[in-house]
Scaffold this motif. Structure first.
Motif, PDB file in Angstrom:
ATOM      1  N   UNK A  72      -3.720  -6.279 -17.345  1.00  0.00           N
ATOM      2  CA  UNK A  72      -4.437  -6.248 -18.625  1.00  0.00           C
ATOM      3  C   UNK A  72      -3.474  -5.916 -19.756  1.00  0.00           C
ATOM      4  N   UNK A  73      -2.558  -5.008 -19.507  1.00  0.00           N
ATOM      5  CA  UNK A  73      -1.600  -4.612 -20.536  1.00  0.00           C
ATOM      6  C   UNK A  73      -0.596  -5.720 -20.830  1.00  0.00           C
ATOM      7  N   UNK A  74      -0.232  -6.493 -19.811  1.00  0.00           N
ATOM      8  CA  UNK A  74       0.818  -7.504 -19.959  1.00  0.00           C
ATOM      9  C   UNK A  74       0.279  -8.872 -20.360  1.00  0.00           C
ATOM     10  N   UNK A  75      -0.848  -9.280 -19.779  1.00  0.00           N
ATOM     11  CA  UNK A  75      -1.326 -10.650 -19.943  1.00  0.00           C
ATOM     12  C   UNK A  75      -2.419 -10.809 -21.002  1.00  0.00           C
ATOM     13  N   UNK A  76      -3.166  -9.754 -21.282  1.00  0.00           N
ATOM     14  CA  UNK A  76      -4.312  -9.880 -22.190  1.00  0.00           C
ATOM     15  C   UNK A  76      -3.834  -9.984 -23.640  1.00  0.00           C
ATOM     16  N   UNK A  77      -4.453 -10.861 -24.445  1.00  0.00           N
ATOM     17  CA  UNK A  77      -4.044 -10.966 -25.860  1.00  0.00           C
ATOM     18  C   UNK A  77      -4.305  -9.695 -26.655  1.00  0.00           C
ATOM     19  N   UNK A  78      -5.275  -8.890 -26.197  1.00  0.00           N
ATOM     20  CA  UNK A  78      -5.547  -7.600 -26.844  1.00  0.00           C
ATOM     21  C   UNK A  78      -5.554  -6.523 -25.761  1.00  0.00           C
ATOM     22  N   UNK A  79      -4.386  -6.044 -25.351  1.00  0.00           N
ATOM     23  CA  UNK A  79      -4.299  -5.067 -24.259  1.00  0.00           C
ATOM     24  C   UNK A  79      -5.122  -3.816 -24.554  1.00  0.00           C
ATOM     25  N   UNK A  80      -5.734  -3.285 -23.492  1.00  0.00           N
ATOM     26  CA  UNK A  80      -6.564  -2.090 -23.610  1.00  0.00           C
ATOM     27  C   UNK A  80      -6.271  -1.169 -22.430  1.00  0.00           C
ATOM     28  N   UNK A  81      -6.424   0.145 -22.631  1.00  0.00           N
ATOM     29  CA  UNK A  81      -6.259   1.058 -21.492  1.00  0.00           C
ATOM     30  C   UNK A  81      -7.385   0.885 -20.491  1.00  0.00           C
ATOM     31  N   UNK A  82      -7.092   1.164 -19.242  1.00  0.00           N
ATOM     32  CA  UNK A  82      -8.064   1.039 -18.160  1.00  0.00           C
ATOM     33  C   UNK A  82      -8.233   2.389 -17.487  1.00  0.00           C
TER      34      UNK A  82
END
Length: 285
Positions: A90-100
């Motif tokens: 999620x941090x690397x690939x998502x256009x808007x990274x979010x904490x999980x």
């Protein structure tokens, strides 16, 4: 009563040993530390994600860019790295990274050092009230593994055969928060640290939730990727399932809750079979 003596400043020769002020350090109400998480991300997670497991990701667009969402994934391996790799994806690939945020079992409370580290990395005690606060009040992403310890105890011969998803508590939490459920299928963790058996006497002696027989010494996985076999990881994020479509209080219908939980489980199981059928090699993908 004699007043406390005034606190004198440290002698000049001792000031070098005082802890430095860290105005940039940020710790959330949950105990999550950006400094600790960032340090681990730039070292261990970066190496595992890009070079050891060579993670491939599909469907990252299904993870909402805003608002609360409950990610539900399969879980396996003696010391599963799947949660860290999902968060890294999620941090690397998502256009808007979010904490999980990850819900963890209360087992970790018995090990102060480990429990502190898990908390600083985003682990939250698995309780419906905590999940609801994260999803509804704070509108965060939350990752749950409904298989729980049954998934990590699973033997290699039973790999990628999902265990029962409990009583559907994760569905009820998502319904109460009106948050979508995002199924996640992960292939690779069961070969990265396979479990061939359990040593029950040592489990009782150590107090651990299980004591697996595995080709690598599992606790070294906290220190470096070399404790894991270099199986290639594939992570597939599936289309979100809305939970605001069943009326005002769907969580009161236990039959509906269990049905949705089973549907999520069946969805992930089907995707796992599809991913395995198209995988040519455990190590190369």
């Amino acid at each position: 009563m004699t007043p406390d003596p005034p606190q004198l400043p440290a002698p000049p020769e001792h000031r070098a040993y005082l802890p430095a002020v860290e105005p940039e350090r940020q710790i959330t109400d949950w105990g999550r530390s950006e400094r600790v998480e960032g340090a681990l991300d730039k070292t261990l997670y970066e190496f595992l994600y890009h070079y050891w497991f060579r993670v491939s990701v599909e469907g990252i667009e299904h993870v909402p860019a805003a608002g609360g969402a409950l990610l539900v994934s399969n879980h396996a391996g003696a010391l599963p790295p799947d949660a860290a790799m999902i968060a890294k994806a999620i941090k690397t690939e998502h256009p808007r990274p979010r904490p999980l945020h990850l819900t963890v079992e209360h087992f970790f409370k018995g090990y102060p050092g480990l429990s502190m580290l898990v908390q600083k990395l985003g682990g939250v005690p698995a309780h419906p009230a905590n999940v609801h606060r994260l999803l509804d009040d704070e509108e965060q992403l939350v990752l749950v593994f409904p298989e729980g310890r049954k998934g990590t105890e699973k033997l290699y011969k039973d790999r990628y055969r999902l265990r029962r998803f409990g009583r559907g508590g994760f569905v009820e939490s998502a319904m109460r928060a009106r948050a979508p459920i995002v199924p996640v299928a992960v292939v690779g963790a069961e070969e990265a640290m396979p479990v061939f058996g359990q040593i029950r006497p040592l489990q009782k002696l150590t107090g651990l939730i299980y004591f697996p027989i595995t080709p690598t010494f599992p606790w070294l996985g906290l220190l470096g990727g070399v404790a894991y076999l270099p199986a290639k990881f594939s992570i597939r994020f599936l289309e979100p399932i809305p939970t605001d479509q069943w009326g005002d209080a769907p969580w009161d219908d236990k039959g509906l809750v269990q049905t949705v939980a089973e549907e999520v489980r069946a969805c992930i199981q089907e995707e796992l079979y599809d991913m395995l059928a198209n995988r040519k090699s455990v190590w190369l993908g």
